[in-house]
Design a protein around this motif. Sequence first.
Motif, PDB file in Angstrom:
ATOM      1  N   GLN A  39       0.813  -1.220   0.000  1.00  0.00           N
ATOM      2  CA  GLN A  39       0.000   0.000   0.000  1.00  0.00           C
ATOM      3  C   GLN A  39       0.843   1.265   0.000  1.00  0.00           C
ATOM      4  O   GLN A  39       0.321   2.355  -0.219  1.00  0.00           O
ATOM      5  N   ARG A  44     -10.733  -3.108  -7.675  1.00  0.00           N
ATOM      6  CA  ARG A  44      -9.472  -2.512  -8.122  1.00  0.00           C
ATOM      7  C   ARG A  44      -8.997  -1.441  -7.149  1.00  0.00           C
ATOM      8  O   ARG A  44      -7.833  -1.413  -6.751  1.00  0.00           O
ATOM      9  N   THR A 104      -7.800  -2.868  -3.740  1.00  0.00           N
ATOM     10  CA  THR A 104      -6.468  -3.474  -3.820  1.00  0.00           C
ATOM     11  C   THR A 104      -5.393  -2.413  -3.960  1.00  0.00           C
ATOM     12  O   THR A 104      -4.309  -2.522  -3.363  1.00  0.00           O
ATOM     13  N   ASP A 105      -5.661  -1.348  -4.728  1.00  0.00           N
ATOM     14  CA  ASP A 105      -4.695  -0.255  -4.859  1.00  0.00           C
ATOM     15  C   ASP A 105      -4.416   0.400  -3.506  1.00  0.00           C
ATOM     16  O   ASP A 105      -3.275   0.741  -3.188  1.00  0.00           O
ATOM     17  N   MET A 135      -4.107  -5.626  -0.938  1.00  0.00           N
ATOM     18  CA  MET A 135      -4.606  -6.998  -1.006  1.00  0.00           C
ATOM     19  C   MET A 135      -6.075  -6.962  -1.393  1.00  0.00           C
ATOM     20  O   MET A 135      -6.709  -5.906  -1.384  1.00  0.00           O
ATOM     21  N   SER A 136      -6.624  -8.133  -1.716  1.00  0.00           N
ATOM     22  CA  SER A 136      -8.020  -8.203  -2.143  1.00  0.00           C
ATOM     23  C   SER A 136      -8.950  -7.973  -0.953  1.00  0.00           C
ATOM     24  O   SER A 136      -8.571  -8.187   0.209  1.00  0.00           O
ATOM     25  N   TRP A 158      -8.402  -9.271   2.998  1.00  0.00           N
ATOM     26  CA  TRP A 158      -8.360  -8.269   4.065  1.00  0.00           C
ATOM     27  C   TRP A 158      -9.408  -8.572   5.130  1.00  0.00           C
ATOM     28  O   TRP A 158      -9.122  -8.487   6.332  1.00  0.00           O
TER      29      TRP A 158
END
Length: 325
Positions: A201, A248, A251-252, A256-257, A261
């Motif tokens: 991140q 999207r 995750t950005d 993580m997805s 998470w």
Amino acid sequence: MAHAHRVVVLALDGVYPFELGMPSRILGAAEGLYEVLTCSVDSLPVRTAADFTIAVEHGPEALAGADTVVVAPFAPAGAFLPDLPDLPAPIADALGRIRPGTRLVSICTAAFVLAAAGLLDGRPATTHWQAADRFRALFPEVDLNPDVLFVDDGDVLTSAGAASGVDVFLHLLRKDHGSEVANRAARRCVVPPWREGGQAQYIEAPVPKAPHDGTAATRRWVLAHLHEPLALADLAGHARMSLRTFARRFTDEVGMSPGRWITQQRLARARHLLESSDLPVDEIAGEVGFATGTSLRQHLHAAIGVSPLAYRRTFRAKVREVEPA
């Protein structure tokens, strides 16, 4: 009362002052449990990466009496990365004073020091994400993971850039004395007891500008509803985004997805309840959103390699030991 656990912090030439002070600040917030000393390799004042020099109270002999040794990151000659294919003799001599079995911790690029000393060979480790390529080139025998905030390999712990030192020392408090002690220290230092995600991140990457605050509000909403079934469609609907856009952007922002998470947050909540309550495992599973106790057992074992009852025996007992009668 047993003697305080002695932590000796090694300050090298060009040390970063922020990271140098972390062990004393974080571990010192658990009053009386740790004694933190700072030493240099030659008993002389140490130039920092800032515009001042520090005088330390101890020389390398302090390392011989340590229960835990911390190597703080440094910027040799103003460079970001320590170029250490070979360990300078003064540093090697200082590290040679450490007793076998002493716990070792590196902050940020200080992992280069441990690796150059051969102390990370065949082990998992991490360092600052910007240093990952250079680290791999110098030390291919180390199992580097640049995506995490820290790696705990038992008697050797490595942490990522700068503030991840806070994460690893709070982790040590949890490991040594349980979550209640770690949480109290975190509150005193006004930091979260754990952080979401990993280094991903923080890695520089182009992220589309959004006309709102991204997924932060939805993450806060999820934490208040962990006990409920949470599908990706529920999260996207709360954020008022399409499924694809939400996945999207999440995750950005987090690294993580959404599903991974949420599982991490459920496990974190479950671990807290295992440490701080006597609730049965099946009841804890329901409180944090796992369908069954079996599901909680499987996820916890996959994450940290132990069962809920084994985890509770380890950490619940330690919490009771340090709580006042």
